[in-house]
Design a protein around this motif. Sequence first.
Motif, mmCIF file in Angstrom:
data_model
loop_
_atom_site.group_PDB
_atom_site.id
_atom_site.type_symbol
_atom_site.label_atom_id
_atom_site.label_comp_id
_atom_site.label_asym_id
_atom_site.label_seq_id
_atom_site.Cartn_x
_atom_site.Cartn_y
_atom_site.Cartn_z
ATOM 1 N N LEU A 24 15.123 28.241 -55.872
ATOM 2 C CA LEU A 24 15.163 29.663 -56.208
ATOM 3 C C LEU A 24 15.793 29.928 -57.136
ATOM 4 C CD1 LEU A 24 14.435 32.425 -54.860
ATOM 5 C CD2 LEU A 24 16.740 32.156 -53.623
ATOM 6 N N ARG A 25 15.292 30.580 -58.182
ATOM 7 C CA ARG A 25 16.168 31.097 -59.309
ATOM 8 C C ARG A 25 16.591 32.419 -59.289
ATOM 9 N NH1 ARG A 25 14.790 27.855 -64.034
ATOM 10 N NH2 ARG A 25 14.979 29.716 -65.528
ATOM 11 N N SER A 26 15.688 33.209 -58.676
ATOM 12 C CA SER A 26 15.934 34.769 -58.374
ATOM 13 C C SER A 26 15.155 35.542 -57.512
ATOM 14 C CB SER A 26 16.106 35.607 -59.785
ATOM 15 O OG SER A 26 14.717 35.792 -60.252
ATOM 16 N N LEU A 27 15.608 36.534 -56.992
ATOM 17 C CA LEU A 27 14.927 37.531 -56.146
ATOM 18 C C LEU A 27 14.955 39.015 -56.549
ATOM 19 C CD1 LEU A 27 14.022 37.108 -52.440
ATOM 20 C CD2 LEU A 27 15.261 39.290 -53.212
ATOM 21 N N THR A 28 14.045 39.766 -56.757
ATOM 22 C CA THR A 28 14.324 41.205 -57.033
ATOM 23 C C THR A 28 13.378 41.961 -56.258
ATOM 24 O OG1 THR A 28 14.774 40.485 -59.547
ATOM 25 C CG2 THR A 28 14.223 42.744 -58.968
ATOM 26 N N TYR A 29 14.040 43.016 -55.385
ATOM 27 C CA TYR A 29 13.261 43.972 -54.630
ATOM 28 C C TYR A 29 13.016 45.210 -55.815
ATOM 29 C CZ TYR A 29 12.860 47.821 -51.408
ATOM 30 O OH TYR A 29 12.124 48.715 -50.735
ATOM 31 N N PHE A 30 11.791 45.866 -55.592
ATOM 32 C CA PHE A 30 11.354 46.894 -56.209
ATOM 33 C C PHE A 30 10.241 47.803 -55.487
ATOM 34 C CE2 PHE A 30 8.267 43.678 -56.990
ATOM 35 C CZ PHE A 30 6.855 44.363 -57.336
ATOM 36 N N THR A 31 10.475 49.068 -56.205
ATOM 37 C CA THR A 31 9.411 50.053 -55.668
ATOM 38 C C THR A 31 8.844 50.676 -57.108
ATOM 39 O OG1 THR A 31 10.860 52.010 -55.718
ATOM 40 C CG2 THR A 31 10.952 50.722 -53.483
ATOM 41 N N GLU A 32 8.011 51.855 -57.024
ATOM 42 C CA GLU A 32 7.589 52.270 -58.106
ATOM 43 C C GLU A 32 8.726 52.889 -58.837
ATOM 44 O OE1 GLU A 32 3.460 53.816 -58.213
ATOM 45 O OE2 GLU A 32 3.500 53.519 -56.271
ATOM 46 N N ASP A 34 12.276 52.250 -58.362
ATOM 47 C CA ASP A 34 13.872 51.534 -58.503
ATOM 48 C C ASP A 34 13.555 50.043 -58.298
ATOM 49 O OD1 ASP A 34 15.355 54.066 -57.842
ATOM 50 O OD2 ASP A 34 14.523 53.884 -55.738
ATOM 51 N N ILE A 35 14.708 49.586 -58.556
ATOM 52 C CA ILE A 35 14.838 48.012 -58.884
ATOM 53 C C ILE A 35 16.272 47.384 -58.268
ATOM 54 C CG2 ILE A 35 15.225 48.229 -61.143
ATOM 55 C CD1 ILE A 35 14.161 45.516 -61.844
ATOM 56 N N ASP A 36 16.306 46.409 -57.707
ATOM 57 C CA ASP A 36 17.394 46.064 -57.254
ATOM 58 C C ASP A 36 17.309 44.364 -57.329
ATOM 59 O OD1 ASP A 36 20.039 45.573 -56.252
ATOM 60 O OD2 ASP A 36 19.198 45.435 -54.401
ATOM 61 N N GLN A 37 18.048 43.769 -58.242
ATOM 62 C CA GLN A 37 18.277 42.299 -58.237
ATOM 63 C C GLN A 37 19.160 41.817 -57.266
ATOM 64 O OE1 GLN A 37 19.760 39.949 -61.609
ATOM 65 N NE2 GLN A 37 17.728 38.845 -61.467
ATOM 66 N N VAL A 38 18.667 41.197 -56.169
ATOM 67 C CA VAL A 38 19.214 40.676 -54.916
ATOM 68 C C VAL A 38 19.856 39.454 -55.297
ATOM 69 C CG1 VAL A 38 18.830 40.108 -52.335
ATOM 70 C CG2 VAL A 38 17.534 41.928 -53.597
ATOM 71 N N TYR A 39 19.408 38.408 -55.899
ATOM 72 C CA TYR A 39 19.805 37.144 -56.188
ATOM 73 C C TYR A 39 19.656 36.610 -57.615
ATOM 74 C CZ TYR A 39 20.572 32.131 -55.696
ATOM 75 O OH TYR A 39 21.003 30.784 -56.271
ATOM 76 N N LEU A 40 20.611 36.176 -58.193
ATOM 77 C CA LEU A 40 20.324 35.386 -59.556
ATOM 78 C C LEU A 40 21.040 33.998 -59.557
ATOM 79 C CD1 LEU A 40 18.936 35.243 -62.370
ATOM 80 C CD2 LEU A 40 20.947 36.624 -62.989
ATOM 81 N N SER A 42 23.457 31.052 -60.443
ATOM 82 C CA SER A 42 24.674 31.215 -61.196
ATOM 83 C C SER A 42 24.237 30.506 -62.848
ATOM 84 C CB SER A 42 25.883 30.473 -60.376
ATOM 85 O OG SER A 42 25.718 29.385 -60.309
ATOM 86 N N ASP A 43 23.444 29.382 -62.827
ATOM 87 C CA ASP A 43 23.162 28.649 -63.978
ATOM 88 C C ASP A 43 22.068 29.554 -64.891
ATOM 89 O OD1 ASP A 43 21.030 28.187 -62.018
ATOM 90 O OD2 ASP A 43 20.590 26.333 -63.301
ATOM 91 N N LEU A 44 21.883 30.782 -64.565
ATOM 92 C CA LEU A 44 20.759 31.494 -65.080
ATOM 93 C C LEU A 44 21.406 32.312 -65.966
ATOM 94 C CD1 LEU A 44 17.810 31.580 -62.639
ATOM 95 C CD2 LEU A 44 18.281 30.124 -64.617
ATOM 96 N N ASP A 45 20.637 33.057 -67.049
ATOM 97 C CA ASP A 45 21.028 34.062 -68.133
ATOM 98 C C ASP A 45 20.956 35.287 -67.273
ATOM 99 O OD1 ASP A 45 21.667 35.985 -69.908
ATOM 100 O OD2 ASP A 45 19.836 35.687 -71.100
ATOM 101 N N GLN A 46 22.536 35.914 -67.155
ATOM 102 C CA GLN A 46 22.832 37.222 -66.260
ATOM 103 C C GLN A 46 22.403 38.208 -67.045
ATOM 104 O OE1 GLN A 46 24.610 36.520 -62.879
ATOM 105 N NE2 GLN A 46 23.965 34.426 -63.556
ATOM 106 N N THR A 47 21.958 38.172 -68.049
ATOM 107 C CA THR A 47 21.417 39.566 -68.850
ATOM 108 C C THR A 47 20.102 39.619 -69.099
ATOM 109 O OG1 THR A 47 21.979 38.426 -70.985
ATOM 110 C CG2 THR A 47 23.922 39.234 -70.097
#
Length: 127
Positions: A24-32, A34-40, A42-47
């Motif tokens: 697992l690298r990341s998980l992002t929840y979204f609607t039409e 809104d957006i919320d990055q739930v998980y990223l 730590s070894d990945l680019d935070q930007t």
Amino acid sequence: MSHSVETHTDELLSASRTVIGDELRSLTYFTERDIDQVYLRSDLDQTADLLGFAENERNGFHAQSLYANSELGDYLFTVRIFENGYLTRVIANGHGVWVTADSMEMDRFEELASALATILRSFEPME
């Protein structure tokens, strides 16, 4: 984000970790709207540019209606393959999630999508 949606995004993350594990690298929840990055991880680019990804993945809401009533059946999920990993998008009940992962066997994508769709159908989208 409301407490109810936060609880369910925790469920989405838990289901993703169960199916994918350390890949697992990341998980992002979204609607039409809104957006919320739930998980990223730590070894990945935070930007990373979430808005760019969100704009593309939100097209899935439109795609669902385009594919409705096709001979292929209902839209289930999308997998995008990249040089350094995979992106799986699942949309259900008016909201969605995209998960990025390292390499994994193809049948795990279907298992992941099924688990995430079940959770998305269990609660209302964030407002």
